[in-house]
Design a protein around this motif. Structure first.
Motif, PDB file in Angstrom:
ATOM      1  N   SER A  61       0.588  -1.422   0.236  1.00  0.00           N
ATOM      2  CA  SER A  61      -0.094   0.089   0.036  1.00  0.00           C
ATOM      3  C   SER A  61       0.533   1.213   0.101  1.00  0.00           C
ATOM      4  CB  SER A  61      -1.192   0.030   1.391  1.00  0.00           C
ATOM      5  OG  SER A  61      -0.291   0.003   2.450  1.00  0.00           O
ATOM      6  N   ASP A 669      -5.517   4.300   5.558  1.00  0.00           N
ATOM      7  CA  ASP A 669      -5.740   3.805   5.102  1.00  0.00           C
ATOM      8  C   ASP A 669      -7.375   3.556   5.450  1.00  0.00           C
ATOM      9  OD1 ASP A 669      -3.580   2.132   3.604  1.00  0.00           O
ATOM     10  OD2 ASP A 669      -2.440   2.212   6.351  1.00  0.00           O
ATOM     11  N   LYS A 681      -9.413   0.081  -1.800  1.00  0.00           N
ATOM     12  CA  LYS A 681      -8.670   0.075  -1.085  1.00  0.00           C
ATOM     13  C   LYS A 681      -7.851   1.825  -1.169  1.00  0.00           C
ATOM     14  CE  LYS A 681      -6.647  -4.042   0.454  1.00  0.00           C
ATOM     15  NZ  LYS A 681      -5.429  -5.168   0.300  1.00  0.00           N
ATOM     16  N   ALA A 682      -8.007   2.564  -0.154  1.00  0.00           N
ATOM     17  CA  ALA A 682      -7.250   3.940  -0.671  1.00  0.00           C
ATOM     18  C   ALA A 682      -6.500   3.786   0.863  1.00  0.00           C
ATOM     19  CB  ALA A 682      -8.637   4.797  -0.571  1.00  0.00           C
ATOM     20  N   HIS A 683      -5.128   4.672  -0.040  1.00  0.00           N
ATOM     21  CA  HIS A 683      -4.296   4.814   1.328  1.00  0.00           C
ATOM     22  C   HIS A 683      -3.861   6.544   1.112  1.00  0.00           C
ATOM     23  CE1 HIS A 683      -0.205   4.207   3.486  1.00  0.00           C
ATOM     24  NE2 HIS A 683       0.412   4.893   2.337  1.00  0.00           N
ATOM     25  N   ALA A 713       0.013   8.929  -2.344  1.00  0.00           N
ATOM     26  CA  ALA A 713      -1.085   8.036  -2.510  1.00  0.00           C
ATOM     27  C   ALA A 713      -1.350   6.561  -3.988  1.00  0.00           C
ATOM     28  CB  ALA A 713      -2.175   9.506  -3.136  1.00  0.00           C
ATOM     29  N   ILE A 715      -4.795   4.070  -4.324  1.00  0.00           N
ATOM     30  CA  ILE A 715      -5.715   3.844  -4.252  1.00  0.00           C
ATOM     31  C   ILE A 715      -6.602   2.647  -5.867  1.00  0.00           C
ATOM     32  CG2 ILE A 715      -7.060   5.053  -6.276  1.00  0.00           C
ATOM     33  CD1 ILE A 715      -9.605   4.864  -4.717  1.00  0.00           C
ATOM     34  N   TRP A 732      -1.230   4.929  -8.396  1.00  0.00           N
ATOM     35  CA  TRP A 732      -0.360   5.634  -7.165  1.00  0.00           C
ATOM     36  C   TRP A 732      -0.062   6.522  -7.917  1.00  0.00           C
ATOM     37  CZ3 TRP A 732       4.369   5.488  -8.914  1.00  0.00           C
ATOM     38  CH2 TRP A 732       4.643   4.633 -10.416  1.00  0.00           C
TER      39      TRP A 732
END
Length: 767
Positions: A61, A669, A681-683, A713, A715, A732
């Motif tokens: 991530s 996260d 998923k989002a980071h 970032a 996702i 990313w």
């Protein structure tokens, strides 16, 4: 200094807003993290050491594709890029490190381990990271269990082991600057009791500083700066068909073709910089993505061959459980690399000429460790024997890539070669023939051969006495080391009188120890106190005027108080530590003439250093799907009694390099299950480092790198069931805000800058 919390309040605001949106959702307990920092598997919270740990999910991530990325994500760890190579890093933990991490006669302060095998040199560490199960960063001296050259700490890479069942994991990546990456990992079915896996990593990226313009000559190589073309292979075998016996073997190989960082002139202009007969007429304080001539402001091409680095390693680990209380382990390791390095500093130091350096290094090492470990109701113990043999050779050639008639004391060159071959500082005669063309002028070559042999015996035991409801653990460890090294240097005629031939040797024996008290107030809150010692080996400088000169070992003692806690039903993990480190016989670099002869470097012991610090690590499960982590590090360092080789007292002008006063990172996260569609998923993560010195000696001026930060970032849509397997697609970006701060300096004028914003798309398939 621009305060980080006002300058970068947007990141914290995003995290806060996200937390408010999800505060009413039910949170779940944090997952347990298992580490092997004390040579046995145990929970991170039960290990009384300050540790940062990243599991495979965090590695993905956060896009931790190489060690440089890890440094940006860990406030206590600084990883400045090496000035002559894109395949090497310098490591600093808690302000302790080695700026000259590429040379063979000066050891590092951070131990790097691959599945328990020590890697004595950092060349090749920027190979792609793949097939990793975990990364552990141990902060503070580790002299008892990890030995020599771990005064700052240790970094341990733990790879995934073969499963014995067929599995395929394939990732394709494409991004800007021509970035392409493929990582293939295959687990194979068990054959005659042997499990096996193979992983292949391939990546390439165009150079982002375009090298072009006037000055090209026939036969020159004009590659762009920061170019990358990397290939890596790893094979792992495991045999575990006999009760109580596990045998692991691995082989890894990497082939890295890169070009060096671009140093641009970013100093002041004016009459004070009358170098090489003329003022610098153009200055570039912002990041450039094209090469220029700092004197004319016009495009200029610089000769820049490809740097080629090939690394290879093998390890064999045999573990046998003798009985319920005792286990034996043998770790045999071999690592080697061949490095053909080229760097062109352009005219970043001022003047008409650019300095070129070409270095060929060959290195190999063999290590053997035997361990006995075990535990009873009240004792946990580990002890062992350790051996290291290291050999290497490095040959460096230096050039000026343009005609130079220097009235300030450097050697002068025309198209026929050097006008004088005397020492630096000798006034050259006027050259008879001047050639207006650009061409390389040969300065000379030197070769250094080095050999190191080290032996150690160590032991550490933890006792839980039958008092205080078994809440107190007392740990004591000790290690004895013998370290022998020798080196020799040869030079050609042009460098005779500047870098004289010579040889040196040294031998030392050193005792280190550790005492730790750990008290568990509850099942989820504990505090610990540690006193530990460690040492870094002595050596010599390959670029010293007199190669017979050596420097002695650097020793330290560290005092640390820490707390580890899991709160709110294990939904919040808060760990913190305060420490003081006292260093004796600090190893420093010294440039006798940094303006006219930046290639002459002495290394010496001087005085004492004191470092005080605070580290805070916070991880919170805001909801079942939402996590926030905040990590902060504070350093206060000073050097006392800094007496330099010329006899001068430079205590007031000597600092510890790459030790920012403040550094922090924030990561967010959020995972949203989409039932049959998989999981979204989002980071988001942001890392910031305070301004810091790139050179310890500030007598000629402060070589300071301003504060900088990066926002990253990612996702992704993951676990999509399709065509018989699981799919993932991810977008990313790194350095999302396109921060263009300087991130390295040599002297007062030579700067490198942060990589521009990069972005890309990952497509992953698991079967």
């Amino acid at each position: 200094m621009r305060h980080p919390f006002t300058r970068h309040g947007l990141t914290l605001a995003v995290a806060l807003a996200s937390g408010l949106m999800t505060q009413n959702l039910a949170a779940q307990a944090l997952e347990e993290v298992i580490v092997t920092a004390q040579k046995r598997s145990e929970s991170l919270q039960d290990t009384p050491i300050s540790i940062s740990a990243f599991n495979s999910e965090a590695i993905e991530s956060m896009g931790l594709n190489n060690v440089k990325d890890i440094g940006l994500a860990t406030p206590s760890l600084q990883t400045p890029a090496y000035p002559t190579s894109s395949n090497n890093l310098a490591y600093f933990i808690r302000g302790i490190g080695n700026t000259d991490s590429i040379i063979l006669t000066k050891d590092n302060t951070v131990g790097v381990y691959y599945d328990g095998v020590y890697a004595g040199r950092n060349t090749g560490v920027l190979a792609d990271l793949s097939d990793l199960e975990r990364i552990e960063i141990l902060r503070g001296p580790q002299g008892t269990l990890y030995g020599r050259n771990t005064t700052a700490g240790a970094i341990s890479f733990v790879t995934k082991k073969p499963s014995g069942e067929f599995a395929l994991d394939q990732t394709f990546t494409a991004g800007n600057y021509g970035y392409k990456r493929s990582v293939t990992s295959v687990d194979l079915p068990t054959v005659v009791g042997v499990k096996s896996s193979v992983s292949v990593a391939l990546s390439e990226r165009d150079g982002w500083v375009k090298n072009g313009g006037a000055g090209k000559i026939a036969g020159g190589e004009y590659n762009d700066f920061y170019l990358e073309d990397k290939k890596g292979l790893r094979i792992a075998l495991r045999y575990d068909q006999v009760d109580d016996l596990i045998i692991d073997y691995s082989f890894d190989y990497s082939d890295m073709d890169t070009t060096a960082p671009y140093f641009q002139y970013a100093g002041d202009t004016g009459a004070g910089l009358n170098i090489a007969g003329g003022d610098i007429s153009a200055s570039y304080g912002d990041r450039l993505e094209k090469t220029f001539d700092a004197n004319t402001g016009q495009r200029r091409a610089y000769n820049l061959p490809i740097t080629t680095t090939k690394t290879r390693g093998q390890s064999l680990t045999v573990q046998y459980d003798i009985n319920d209380f005792l286990s034996f382990k043998s770790i045999t390791g071999y690592r080697a690399f061949d490095d053909n390095l080229s760097q062109n500093f352009a005219n970043a130091f001022g003047g008409a000429s650019g300095l070129e350096i070409h270095t060929i290094t060959e290195h190999e090492q063999y290590t053997q460790e035997f361990q006995l470990s075990g535990m009873t109701e009240r004792w946990k113990y580990v002890g062992g024997l350790y051996y290291l043999k290291e050999e290497g050779s490095a040959a460096e050639q230096q050039f000026l890539d343009r005609a130079l008639v220097d009235t300030t004391g450097l050697i002068a060159f025309d198209s026929n070669g050097p006008c004088v071959s005397g020492a630096f500082g000798a006034a050259p005669p006027v050259c008879n023939v001047l050639d207006p063309m650009f061409y390389p002028a040969y300065l000379g070559e030197f070769t250094v051969d080095s050999e190191v042999e080290s032996y150690a015996i160590y032991g550490q035991a933890t006792w839980t006495p039958d008092i205080l409801d078994d809440r107190l653990d007392v740990t004591f460890g000790a290690r004895y080391t013998e370290d022998d090294r020798s080196a020799s240097r040869t030079t050609d005629a042009l460098l005779w009188g500047t870098l004289n031939p010579g040889s040196n040797s040294s031998s030392l024996d050193q005792d280190d120890w550790k005492l730790n008290l750990n008290y568990s107030w509850t099942d989820s809150v504990s505090t610990y106190a540690t006193v530990a010692t460690a040492f870094r080996s002595g050596g010599s400088s390959p670029k010293a005027l007199d190669f017979s000169e050596t420097f002695d070992q650097e020793t330290l003692v560290s005092y640390e108080l820490g707390v580890k806690s899991e709160l709110l039903d294990n939904r919040v993990r808060l760990n913190a530590a305060v420490f003081q480190t006292n260093i004796d016989d600090v190893i420093l670099d010294y440039l006798p003439d940094p303006v006219r002869a930046p290639n002459i470097v002495s290394i010496f012991n001087s005085g004492e250093a004191e470092i005080r610090g605070l580290e805070i690590d916070l991880l919170a499960a805001i909801s079942a799907n939402f996590q926030v982590s905040v990590n902060y590090a504070y350093l206060d360092s000073k050097i006392k009694d800094a007496i330099f080789p010329d006899g001068s007292d430079r205590t007031k002008t000597t600092v510890l390099a790459w030790s920012p006063e403040h550094a922090y990172s924030v990561a967010v996260d959020y995972n949203l299950p989409l039932n049959d569609l998989g999981e979204l998923k989002a980071h988001l993560d942001y890392s910031w480092q305070d301004d810091q010195y790139a050179l310890s000696n500030t007598n000629e001026g402060e070589v300071l790198v301003d504060d900088f930060g990066t926002l990253n970032a990612r996702i992704s849509l993951d676990y999509v069931q399709m065509l018989g397997g699981e799919w993932q697609v991810a977008l990313w970006a790194k350095n999302l805000t396109d921060e263009d701060s300087a991130n390295y300096r040599i002297g007062m004028t030579a700067f490198t800058f942060m990589q521009p914003r990069t972005y890309g798309l990952d497509l992953r398939f698991r079967y």
